[in-house]
Design a protein around this motif. Structure first.
Motif: not given
Length: 161
Positions: A7-8, A11, A14-15, A90, A151
């Motif tokens: 998950q991290n 993230k 995606s950023k 998420m 998210y």
């Protein structure tokens, strides 16, 4: 690599402004592609995720059906202040069941404790079990089954008392 690490990583990707990330170890391999890479399959996933907010429009359409329904928004405002939301960690597709032929994880009125699985979110063909981080009673399910979620989107309202 456990679910939290995945998950991290999702993230982070995606950023960041990368189009593709491959992570490989002796026992594990994952590839994450973003729309920056021109992959049309992923770009359509981001678009439906915007639709759940307008999908709330049918709820006000239900309000004119009966006069008592007009009191519901006042109650909902009160609910937001005294209830705690379990939010999506998420972007993905929300499922209330572990499999189509299984029972739902939780219903309205069920008690939850930290670590209890409340739903599954499918992201990039991975089914991630979402666990409650709080104790309490489920008072409202905010998302329909098999719909896209963003998210940090609230999924459940929990009464902690």
């Amino acid at each position: 690599m456990d679910i939290r690490e995945i998950q991290n990583l999702i993230k982070f990707v995606s950023k960041s402004e990368v189009s593709e990330v491959k992570y490989k170890t002796k026992d594990f391999e994952i590839t994450i592609k973003t729309p920056l890479g021109g992959n049309e399959n992923i770009s359509y996933v981001a678009q439906p995720a915007m639709y759940p907010a307008p999908a709330a429009a049918p709820a006000p359409a239900a309000a004119p059906q009966a006069a008592p329904a007009a009191d519901t928004p006042k109650d909902a405002a009160a609910d937001d202040s005294k209830y705690i939301a379990i939010k999506s960690p998420m972007i993905g597709t929300f499922y209330r069941k572990p499999a189509p032929d299984k029972d739902v994880f939780v219903n309205v009125g069920d008690e939850v404790t930290p670590g209890k699985v409340v739903c599954v979110i499918e992201a990039m063909k991975l089914f991630n079990q979402i666990e409650s981080e709080i104790s309490g009673k489920i008072v409202k399910i905010l998302v329909d089954d098999a719909t896209p979620v963003e998210y940090d989107q609230p999924l459940f309202l929990v009464d902690p008392s």
